[in-house]
Design a protein around this motif. Structure first.
Motif, PDB file in Angstrom:
ATOM      1  N   GLU A  80       0.815  -1.210   0.000  1.00  0.00           N
ATOM      2  CA  GLU A  80       0.000   0.000   0.000  1.00  0.00           C
ATOM      3  C   GLU A  80       0.857   1.274   0.000  1.00  0.00           C
ATOM      4  O   GLU A  80       0.456   2.298  -0.562  1.00  0.00           O
ATOM      5  N   THR A 132      -6.506  -2.431   0.467  1.00  0.00           N
ATOM      6  CA  THR A 132      -6.795  -1.605  -0.707  1.00  0.00           C
ATOM      7  C   THR A 132      -7.858  -0.586  -0.287  1.00  0.00           C
ATOM      8  O   THR A 132      -8.436  -0.690   0.802  1.00  0.00           O
ATOM      9  N   THR A 173     -10.327  -1.092   3.136  1.00  0.00           N
ATOM     10  CA  THR A 173     -10.111  -0.215   4.289  1.00  0.00           C
ATOM     11  C   THR A 173     -11.419  -0.061   5.055  1.00  0.00           C
ATOM     12  O   THR A 173     -12.484   0.093   4.457  1.00  0.00           O
ATOM     13  N   GLY A 217      -4.270  -3.510  -6.788  1.00  0.00           N
ATOM     14  CA  GLY A 217      -3.551  -2.844  -5.712  1.00  0.00           C
ATOM     15  C   GLY A 217      -2.804  -3.778  -4.791  1.00  0.00           C
ATOM     16  O   GLY A 217      -2.458  -3.419  -3.664  1.00  0.00           O
ATOM     17  N   TYR A 218      -2.500  -4.999  -5.276  1.00  0.00           N
ATOM     18  CA  TYR A 218      -1.704  -5.935  -4.465  1.00  0.00           C
ATOM     19  C   TYR A 218      -1.112  -7.001  -5.365  1.00  0.00           C
ATOM     20  O   TYR A 218      -1.497  -7.128  -6.523  1.00  0.00           O
TER      21      TYR A 218
END
Length: 305
Positions: free
Chosen positions: A70, A192, A196, A304-305
């Motif tokens: 992140e 992500t 969250t 995102g990962y």
């Protein structure tokens, strides 16, 4: 015969075993000016990496150390290959998750804090209903470790697909359904924007009164104030946290004083566990990059990962 690939190791404070791993993978350790790739070892210094790449824009591959990326998301793009420690630490983190599950459900934290003989408290993990949020390497390892316990396991993940040892797999949109009836809920997913504050008052409200929350992912998955409410009000039985928000958790924070909260200081994998695992990932990826094979731990920019 494949030529030696030139790899930079940065920042300058990187430990010597990183460069050793690059060489063992068939790489030559060089400065950024002549490097094809870089192994960046400071997980907290995204701006330092951004500056490095601005200075050496020709670099085509970046390896960052941890599974959680992140901090680097703002600088990751499609102009080069990005890999991380995804899957590297799954085994030790899954082991820690199992330890926390047992510690919570068997009231080990409460007994450890006691200063006199007390009565029986606790529930079995044997045959329990377990919900795991996240479908990656940690979950796969934890499911295997839970095999002898005969648990009924539900996994919540982005995309439904069969998983060995898992009874039910549901999409993230069905999280609430998976929380209902679970004896323990484990968070083992990437952080992500979508994940969250995944666990808030609404989610705690549908969990069983005897249920435990175990978080070995990221503290920001949980709304901390809502977790304090759930623990103090008895909305859930307890929480075992290897990660917190904020982190480190301030010494005066309310969570430290709650008897039904067990906190470990982000030690799902310690340096003694992590170094040989990351060294092997670096060795393997340098070799793969050199011979043109698919790299391990590729970062999906869109997810995102």
């Amino acid at each position: 015969m494949h030529s030696v690939v030139r790899i930079a190791v940065a920042p300058a404070s990187s430990p010597s075993w990183v460069a050793d791993s690059v060489r063992e993978g068939g790489g030559e350790v060089v400065d950024g000016g002549s490097a094809a790739g870089v192994v960046w070892t400071d997980a907290r210094d995204a701006e330092g990496l951004a500056a490095f790449l601005r200075e050496y824009p020709h670099i085509g591959w970046v390896q960052v150390p941890f599974a959680g990326v992140e901090n680097f998301i703002p600088i990751i793009d499609d102009s080069r290959l990005w890999t991380c420690g995804k899957g590297v630490y799954a085994e030790p983190v899954a082991e820690h998750a199992l330890a926390l599950m047992l510690a919570g459900m068997r009231h080990i934290g409460g007994y450890a804090r006691a200063d006199s003989w007390s009565g029986p408290v606790g529930r079995n993990l044997l045959g329990a209903d377990v919900t795991i949020v996240g479908g990656g390497g940690i979950t796969e390892s934890l499911v295997r470790l839970l095999g002898p316990f005969g648990c009924r396991i539900t996994v919540v993940r982005r995309h439904v697909s069969d998983m060995v040892g898992v009874d039910t797999v549901v999409e993230t949109g069905h999280l609430v359904d998976a929380l209902v009836g679970a004896d323990v809920v484990v968070l083992a997913l990437a952080l992500t924007p979508e994940t969250t504050s995944l666990m808030s008052r609404a989610e705690f409200s549908v969990m069983e009164k005897h249920a435990w929350l175990v978080n070995v992912a990221r503290g920001a998955h949980v709304v901390t104030e809502d977790l304090v409410w759930a623990l103090e009000s008895g909305e859930i039985a307890g929480a075992c946290l290897d990660v917190t928000n904020p982190e480190p958790l301030p010494a005066a924070h309310r969570l430290w004083s709650l008897d039904n909260c067990i906190i470990t200081p982000h030690v799902g994998n310690t340096p003694e566990m992590a170094i040989p695992l990351l060294a092997e990932r670096i060795r393997s990826n340098v070799h793969r990059y050199r011979v043109g094979e698919e790299l391990l731990g590729r970062i999906d920019i869109r997810r995102g990962y």
